[in-house]
Design a protein around this motif. Sequence first.
Motif, PDB file in Angstrom:
ATOM      1  N   UNK A  49     -12.333  -8.264 -61.457  1.00  0.00           N
ATOM      2  CA  UNK A  49     -13.016  -7.180 -62.011  1.00  0.00           C
ATOM      3  C   UNK A  49     -12.780  -5.759 -61.622  1.00  0.00           C
ATOM      4  N   UNK A  50     -12.777  -5.533 -60.398  1.00  0.00           N
ATOM      5  CA  UNK A  50     -12.521  -4.222 -59.728  1.00  0.00           C
ATOM      6  C   UNK A  50     -11.178  -3.789 -60.383  1.00  0.00           C
ATOM      7  N   UNK A  51     -10.185  -4.183 -60.334  1.00  0.00           N
ATOM      8  CA  UNK A  51      -8.967  -3.851 -60.944  1.00  0.00           C
ATOM      9  C   UNK A  51      -8.952  -3.608 -62.397  1.00  0.00           C
TER      10      UNK A  51
ATOM     11  N   UNK B 152     -13.353 -13.681 -65.540  1.00  0.00           N
ATOM     12  CA  UNK B 152     -12.667 -12.507 -65.244  1.00  0.00           C
ATOM     13  C   UNK B 152     -11.488 -12.274 -65.830  1.00  0.00           C
ATOM     14  N   UNK B 153     -10.642 -13.468 -66.102  1.00  0.00           N
ATOM     15  CA  UNK B 153      -9.341 -13.295 -66.679  1.00  0.00           C
ATOM     16  C   UNK B 153      -9.391 -12.761 -68.034  1.00  0.00           C
TER      17      UNK B 153
ATOM     18  N   UNK C  85     -18.713  -2.559 -70.596  1.00  0.00           N
ATOM     19  CA  UNK C  85     -18.816  -3.237 -72.177  1.00  0.00           C
ATOM     20  C   UNK C  85     -17.631  -3.998 -72.326  1.00  0.00           C
ATOM     21  N   UNK C  86     -16.432  -3.405 -72.418  1.00  0.00           N
ATOM     22  CA  UNK C  86     -15.186  -3.914 -72.777  1.00  0.00           C
ATOM     23  C   UNK C  86     -14.905  -5.453 -71.636  1.00  0.00           C
TER      24      UNK C  86
ATOM     25  N   UNK D   1     -14.951 -11.120 -70.993  1.00  0.00           N
ATOM     26  CA  UNK D   1     -15.323 -12.451 -70.231  1.00  0.00           C
ATOM     27  C   UNK D   1     -16.385 -13.170 -71.305  1.00  0.00           C
ATOM     28  N   UNK D   2     -17.208 -12.582 -71.741  1.00  0.00           N
ATOM     29  CA  UNK D   2     -18.027 -13.511 -72.669  1.00  0.00           C
ATOM     30  C   UNK D   2     -17.327 -14.249 -73.763  1.00  0.00           C
TER      31      UNK D   2
END
Length: 446
Positions: free
Chosen positions: A33-35, A315-316, A52-53, A58-59
Amino acid sequence: MTTTFAILLATAAIIAVVVLIARFRLNPFIVLFSVSILLALCAGMPADKVVASFEAGAGHVLGHVGTIIALGTMLGKMLAESGGADRIALTISERAGRQRIDWAMMVIGLLVGLPVFFEVGVVLLFPLAFVLAARTETSLLRVALPMGAALSVTHAMIPPHPATLLALSAYHANTGTTIFWGVLLGTPIAAISGPLFARFISPRVLITEKNALAEQFVQREIPTNLPGFMVTVLTITCPVILMLIGSSADMFTTPRSAANMFLHFIGNTDIALLLATVMSFYVLGLARGFSRETILRFTNECLGPTALIMLLVGAGGGFGRELIDSGVSKAITDAAVSAHVPLLVLAWLLAAIVRVACGSSTVAMSTASGIAGPILAHSQGVSPELMVIATGAGSVAFGPMNDAGFWQMKEYLGLTVPQTIKTWSVLETIIAVLGLVFCVGISMFI
């Protein structure tokens, strides 16, 4: 954005993921997430669009794979609780005989591995590996490694595993054709990395520590009232059969006809798994004497451990979306297309790198396919189905120590860390290398 800057940015992001997870032992979800956020900001993406991206990526991934994970986990739970896994293992091992017990365990792993995650398959089948190794006086490595190789191959290369389905979507590959190539290439890969490698390595790695876990299961009585072999196999292979029917519906029905749309509907991944799971509730549940309340408890309690898997997969997907929306992916795509980088090799390398970074083959495959998918869309002459297989092969490379499977194999087999590297890590690397070699070889003829 210049191509050089995009490549440097993507490289720095991947290195950061590797270092933060492998070296500093930070939570993989937080790292991804952070990277992802930092990469998008460094690429010049407006701050109000960065989060949002990530959420969109992820969604999108979880919207596709969440249902698959849930249904597959429930099906695996019913297989375990009903004794279906015991039935398959006992039947095949009895017919194979003592001298071919390693080949029998490979077949068992291929069958049981179809509907369940690798980690679940290990939990299901290792008790039987202990029992069969003790009763046939065979090395535990020779019995267990073929099973593990088969589970790993099905996890990486054969739908309906979630990661494979994500790659199918990213590459717009045909499900039936992917299953065909997955089985055709995966079977010899499982044979080489499983029984053949196990016969080579088992005399060279001696297990000296007392395995209390093995003793516990060897003393366990296998239930006598087990479900039938054929009905269990039919339940496990039901989703694969339905998906094959759906993907080939246009061959024997008129496109857009009622029959054609019905076959496509039941061949949809979600529907196929739903039908198989509901079927398991009866044939492996109610018909075995389980009450509705018991089946409900099984399906509820099995979903808890999947939460982290879903987070990592999401996250991927978010990481891949940030690469696309920030323009980094397009710059790399343009460079790859103009430089004629072999896409099969590129997809394999990306998956292998992410595999080392976070340990999860599912995250590795979803992230790599998200990056390589846009490149494939601008290329010609590369089979999307082989891209799925090659990406899956890269996603199991090296069997690193930040993979849960590494520690599962170590503990179940009673190995030291160096011994686990010599056996399991080498086995996983054999699968990865052979997968790439076979895909590149086949691509020269199709």
